[in-house]
Design a protein around this motif. Sequence first.
Motif, PDB file in Angstrom:
ATOM      1  N   TYR A   1       5.502   8.451  16.459  1.00 48.92           N
ATOM      2  CA  TYR A   1       6.660   8.653  15.518  1.00 48.92           C
ATOM      3  C   TYR A   1       7.367   9.763  15.969  1.00 48.92           C
ATOM      4  CZ  TYR A   1       4.370   5.578  11.841  1.00 48.92           C
ATOM      5  OH  TYR A   1       3.735   4.681  11.119  1.00 48.92           O
TER       6      TYR A   1
ATOM      7  N   ARG B   1       4.502   1.226  19.031  1.00 52.32           N
ATOM      8  CA  ARG B   1       3.299   1.155  18.561  1.00 52.32           C
ATOM      9  C   ARG B   1       2.614   0.193  19.482  1.00 52.32           C
ATOM     10  NH1 ARG B   1       2.219  -2.985  13.521  1.00 52.32           N
ATOM     11  NH2 ARG B   1       0.819  -4.290  15.073  1.00 52.32           N
TER      12      ARG B   1
ATOM     13  N   TYR C   1      -5.156   0.920  16.184  1.00 49.55           N
ATOM     14  CA  TYR C   1      -3.792   0.967  16.559  1.00 49.55           C
ATOM     15  C   TYR C   1      -3.480   2.388  16.859  1.00 49.55           C
ATOM     16  CZ  TYR C   1      -3.150  -4.030  15.294  1.00 49.55           C
ATOM     17  OH  TYR C   1      -3.455  -5.388  15.478  1.00 49.55           O
TER      18      TYR C   1
ATOM     19  N   MET D   1      10.390  10.704   8.875  1.00 49.53           N
ATOM     20  CA  MET D   1       9.440  10.096  10.019  1.00 49.53           C
ATOM     21  C   MET D   1       9.740   8.749  10.572  1.00 49.53           C
ATOM     22  SD  MET D   1       7.151  12.312  10.779  1.00 49.53           S
ATOM     23  CE  MET D   1       5.606  11.508  11.542  1.00 49.53           C
TER      24      MET D   1
ATOM     25  N   LEU E   1       0.424  -4.348   4.227  1.00 54.71           N
ATOM     26  CA  LEU E   1      -1.071  -4.807   4.019  1.00 54.71           C
ATOM     27  C   LEU E   1      -2.088  -3.632   4.317  1.00 54.71           C
ATOM     28  CD1 LEU E   1      -1.162  -8.273   4.921  1.00 54.71           C
ATOM     29  CD2 LEU E   1      -1.146  -7.598   2.522  1.00 54.71           C
ATOM     30  N   LYS E   2      -3.367  -3.521   3.862  1.00 51.05           N
ATOM     31  CA  LYS E   2      -4.168  -2.832   4.273  1.00 51.05           C
ATOM     32  C   LYS E   2      -4.568  -3.377   5.659  1.00 51.05           C
ATOM     33  CE  LYS E   2      -8.637  -0.825   3.064  1.00 51.05           C
ATOM     34  NZ  LYS E   2      -9.813  -0.703   2.092  1.00 51.05           N
ATOM     35  N   GLY E   3      -4.891  -2.439   6.563  1.00 49.79           N
ATOM     36  CA  GLY E   3      -5.456  -2.755   7.906  1.00 49.79           C
ATOM     37  C   GLY E   3      -4.900  -1.985   8.999  1.00 49.79           C
ATOM     38  N   ALA E   4      -5.362  -1.822   9.897  1.00 48.93           N
ATOM     39  CA  ALA E   4      -5.100  -0.993  11.074  1.00 48.93           C
ATOM     40  C   ALA E   4      -3.655  -1.486  11.575  1.00 48.93           C
ATOM     41  CB  ALA E   4      -6.023  -0.954  12.422  1.00 48.93           C
ATOM     42  N   GLY E   5      -3.426  -2.700  11.591  1.00 48.46           N
ATOM     43  CA  GLY E   5      -2.215  -3.294  12.491  1.00 48.46           C
ATOM     44  C   GLY E   5      -0.952  -3.265  11.781  1.00 48.46           C
ATOM     45  N   ASN E   6      -0.924  -2.705  10.473  1.00 51.19           N
ATOM     46  CA  ASN E   6       0.291  -2.552   9.795  1.00 51.19           C
ATOM     47  C   ASN E   6       0.766  -1.314   9.701  1.00 51.19           C
ATOM     48  OD1 ASN E   6       0.372  -5.502   8.312  1.00 51.19           O
ATOM     49  ND2 ASN E   6      -1.680  -4.824   8.056  1.00 51.19           N
ATOM     50  N   THR E   7       2.205  -1.067  10.150  1.00 51.19           N
ATOM     51  CA  THR E   7       2.769  -0.034  10.404  1.00 51.19           C
ATOM     52  C   THR E   7       3.060   0.636   8.942  1.00 51.19           C
ATOM     53  OG1 THR E   7       3.717  -0.940  12.303  1.00 51.19           O
ATOM     54  CG2 THR E   7       4.929   0.884  11.206  1.00 51.19           C
ATOM     55  N   ILE E   8       3.026   1.951   9.128  1.00 53.95           N
ATOM     56  CA  ILE E   8       3.299   2.725   7.824  1.00 53.95           C
ATOM     57  C   ILE E   8       4.659   3.381   7.981  1.00 53.95           C
ATOM     58  CG2 ILE E   8       2.665   4.960   6.655  1.00 53.95           C
ATOM     59  CD1 ILE E   8      -0.131   4.149   7.149  1.00 53.95           C
ATOM     60  N   TYR E   9       5.411   2.995   7.104  1.00 50.77           N
ATOM     61  CA  TYR E   9       6.938   3.411   6.934  1.00 50.77           C
ATOM     62  C   TYR E   9       7.319   4.614   6.018  1.00 50.77           C
ATOM     63  CZ  TYR E   9       7.521  -0.809   9.440  1.00 50.77           C
ATOM     64  OH  TYR E   9       7.515  -1.940  10.491  1.00 50.77           O
ATOM     65  N   PHE E  10       7.841   5.311   6.207  1.00 50.73           N
ATOM     66  CA  PHE E  10       8.068   6.761   5.524  1.00 50.73           C
ATOM     67  C   PHE E  10       9.466   6.769   5.005  1.00 50.73           C
ATOM     68  CE2 PHE E  10       4.381   8.984   6.720  1.00 50.73           C
ATOM     69  CZ  PHE E  10       3.893   8.535   7.709  1.00 50.73           C
TER      70      PHE E  10
ATOM     71  N   SER F   1       2.834   0.376   3.422  1.00 52.37           N
ATOM     72  CA  SER F   1       2.627  -0.417   4.342  1.00 52.37           C
ATOM     73  C   SER F   1       2.583  -1.895   3.677  1.00 52.37           C
ATOM     74  CB  SER F   1       1.397  -0.263   5.285  1.00 52.37           C
ATOM     75  OG  SER F   1       0.417  -0.213   4.596  1.00 52.37           O
TER      76      SER F   1
ATOM     77  N   ASP G   1      -7.645   2.847   5.724  1.00 52.88           N
ATOM     78  CA  ASP G   1      -6.324   3.411   5.522  1.00 52.88           C
ATOM     79  C   ASP G   1      -6.057   4.361   5.828  1.00 52.88           C
ATOM     80  OD1 ASP G   1      -5.791   0.840   2.957  1.00 52.88           O
ATOM     81  OD2 ASP G   1      -4.165   1.424   4.488  1.00 52.88           O
TER      82      ASP G   1
ATOM     83  N   ARG H   1      -4.545   4.805  13.784  1.00 51.17           N
ATOM     84  CA  ARG H   1      -5.060   4.025  12.650  1.00 51.17           C
ATOM     85  C   ARG H   1      -6.056   2.792  12.870  1.00 51.17           C
ATOM     86  NH1 ARG H   1      -1.245   0.609   8.333  1.00 51.17           N
ATOM     87  NH2 ARG H   1      -2.738   0.926   6.478  1.00 51.17           N
ATOM     88  N   SER H   2      -7.111   2.781  12.311  1.00 55.24           N
ATOM     89  CA  SER H   2      -8.240   1.977  12.160  1.00 55.24           C
ATOM     90  C   SER H   2      -8.142   1.029  11.054  1.00 55.24           C
ATOM     91  CB  SER H   2      -9.684   2.888  12.398  1.00 55.24           C
ATOM     92  OG  SER H   2      -9.937   3.483  11.230  1.00 55.24           O
ATOM     93  N   ALA H   3      -9.166   0.348  10.880  1.00 55.69           N
ATOM     94  CA  ALA H   3      -9.342  -0.438   9.607  1.00 55.69           C
ATOM     95  C   ALA H   3      -9.298   0.239   8.343  1.00 55.69           C
ATOM     96  CB  ALA H   3     -10.516  -1.248   9.982  1.00 55.69           C
TER      97      ALA H   3
ATOM     98  N   ASN I   1       0.960  -1.092   0.044  1.00 54.93           N
ATOM     99  CA  ASN I   1       0.118   0.060   0.003  1.00 54.93           C
ATOM    100  C   ASN I   1       0.804   1.270   0.001  1.00 54.93           C
ATOM    101  OD1 ASN I   1      -2.478  -1.366   0.095  1.00 54.93           O
ATOM    102  ND2 ASN I   1      -2.461  -1.193   2.216  1.00 54.93           N
TER     103      ASN I   1
ATOM    104  N   PHE J   1       0.245   4.976  17.615  1.00 54.54           N
ATOM    105  CA  PHE J   1       1.969   4.832  17.134  1.00 54.54           C
ATOM    106  C   PHE J   1       2.306   6.213  17.570  1.00 54.54           C
ATOM    107  CE2 PHE J   1       1.522   1.522  13.976  1.00 54.54           C
ATOM    108  CZ  PHE J   1       0.336   1.386  13.503  1.00 54.54           C
TER     109      PHE J   1
END
Lengths: 114, 113
Positions: B37, B50, B33, B45, A96-105, A94, B99, B95-97, A32, B35
């Motif tokens: 940063y 988390r 979730y 960032m 996968l889509k979904g709340a649990g997956n951390t987004i990296y910049f 990230s 995106d 972050r929720s379900a 994503n 976080f």
Amino acid sequence: SQTIHQWPATLVQPVGSPLSLECTVEGTSNPNLYWYRQAAGRGLQLLFYSVGIGQISSEVPQNLSASRPQDRQFILSSKKLLLSDSGFYLCAWSVLKGAGNTIYFGEGSWLTVV
Amino acid sequence: AQTVTQSQPEMSVQEAETVTLSCTYDTSESDYYLFWYKQPPSRQMILVIRQEAYKQQNATENRFSVNFQKAAKSFSLKISDSQLGDAAMYFCAYRSAADGLTFGKGTHLIIQP
């Protein structure tokens, strides 16, 4: 390991000129992808996200557009820049889509519109 | 819509001391979730820590820990043994379900030598 790169790092453009910021991710498939903007003294605002090639969702209607021509490539564009487009732009990914997956910049791109 | 509030625009702490950064959020969802940063002067960032909302145990990463109070919708970050390299902007994010992340406006952390 996964890495993300975006360029250019710094850009000074006149009002009314076009814009193209590019971002690529390495070391993963079907990520994503996201574009964020950070205005001076503010947090980050989500502009666009993509869950696959050619699939773009816009969070904020504005002067910008995004495209995903390849699986790991994300491009932020504008046909005519405005002064208000100035800011710091961050590409992110990230798994996968979904709340649990951390987004990296990525490292970010400074855009100054003059 | 979800909102994230960081009420401390700036915090200052002596090197080697402990500091706590505050964050509250507003949501009607149960699965989400949180976080923290870090954004140093380089502006990149960096994920600090988390927390899964379904977990009661507070997350810990070396000198960084959180105090997650789900009922109060509070998510504070504690930095122990502060180091000069900890100086940065710190952003709380939700972050929720759906995106994308929702960010607070950030807290500027200053480390006094």
